[in-house]
Write a protein that holds these residues in place. Sequence first.
Motif, short mmCIF file in Angstrom:
data_model
loop_
_atom_site.label_atom_id
_atom_site.label_comp_id
_atom_site.label_asym_id
_atom_site.label_seq_id
_atom_site.Cartn_x
_atom_site.Cartn_y
_atom_site.Cartn_z
N UNK A 1 -14.45 -38.01 -35.95
CA UNK A 1 -14.89 -36.69 -35.62
C UNK A 1 -16.49 -37.30 -35.13
N UNK A 2 -16.75 -36.88 -33.88
CA UNK A 2 -18.32 -37.34 -33.57
C UNK A 2 -19.08 -36.30 -34.22
N UNK A 3 -20.53 -36.74 -34.55
CA UNK A 3 -21.32 -35.93 -35.21
C UNK A 3 -22.82 -35.99 -34.27
N UNK A 4 -23.30 -34.80 -33.79
CA UNK A 4 -24.46 -34.77 -33.20
C UNK A 4 -25.48 -33.94 -33.74
N UNK A 5 -26.76 -34.55 -34.09
CA UNK A 5 -27.73 -33.26 -34.60
C UNK A 5 -27.94 -32.35 -33.28
N UNK A 6 -28.61 -31.21 -33.75
CA UNK A 6 -28.92 -30.31 -33.05
C UNK A 6 -29.74 -30.29 -31.88
N UNK A 7 -30.59 -31.50 -32.31
CA UNK A 7 -31.65 -31.82 -30.89
C UNK A 7 -30.69 -32.81 -30.04
N UNK A 8 -30.09 -33.67 -30.63
CA UNK A 8 -28.94 -34.55 -29.79
C UNK A 8 -28.35 -33.75 -28.88
N UNK A 9 -27.69 -32.75 -29.52
CA UNK A 9 -26.67 -32.05 -28.73
C UNK A 9 -27.29 -31.11 -27.62
N UNK A 11 -30.28 -32.35 -26.12
CA UNK A 11 -30.70 -33.21 -25.20
C UNK A 11 -29.60 -33.87 -24.37
N UNK A 12 -28.41 -33.83 -24.94
CA UNK A 12 -27.24 -34.58 -24.46
C UNK A 12 -26.05 -33.77 -24.33
N UNK A 13 -26.12 -32.72 -23.79
CA UNK A 13 -25.17 -31.43 -23.76
C UNK A 13 -23.89 -31.86 -23.16
N UNK A 14 -24.01 -32.81 -21.92
CA UNK A 14 -23.11 -33.34 -21.25
C UNK A 14 -22.02 -34.23 -22.03
N UNK A 15 -22.90 -35.15 -22.82
CA UNK A 15 -22.04 -36.06 -23.53
C UNK A 15 -21.25 -35.15 -24.86
N UNK A 16 -21.97 -34.22 -25.10
CA UNK A 16 -21.17 -33.41 -26.20
C UNK A 16 -19.90 -32.81 -25.64
N UNK A 20 -16.09 -33.64 -26.84
CA UNK A 20 -15.23 -32.33 -27.40
C UNK A 20 -13.89 -32.27 -26.61
N UNK A 21 -13.97 -32.84 -25.40
CA UNK A 21 -12.46 -32.91 -24.72
C UNK A 21 -11.61 -33.73 -25.42
N UNK A 22 -12.18 -34.70 -25.96
CA UNK A 22 -11.26 -35.83 -26.75
C UNK A 22 -11.09 -35.44 -28.42
N UNK A 23 -12.14 -34.94 -28.92
CA UNK A 23 -11.93 -34.57 -30.44
C UNK A 23 -12.99 -33.62 -30.77
N UNK A 24 -12.70 -32.66 -31.82
CA UNK A 24 -13.87 -31.72 -32.29
C UNK A 24 -15.09 -32.49 -32.50
N UNK A 25 -16.00 -31.86 -32.38
CA UNK A 25 -17.50 -32.34 -32.45
C UNK A 25 -18.36 -31.51 -33.40
#
Length: 83
Positions: A1-9, A11-16, A20-25
Amino acid sequence: MKVFTALEAKNRFGKVIDAAQREPVTVTRQGRPSVVIVSAEEYERRQSRAWRNLLAVMEQTGRYAAEQGLTEEALDQLLADES
């Protein structure tokens, strides 16, 4: 499972979204899990499974109640006694 901090999420919402299309984040705040993001397809699959499970439990409960002799009239009486 991928993990992002709130700030990363943020700033990089497209990556999130892509992840999430591949696995829960998981998105964390102050080092603790805050939310989990899943694809719409995964959400629908989980909702459908939950409804099927609920219906199965309701049917099983109804069969058990009938086997024990609980009728609609008896149930109405039990509920009336509670009010």
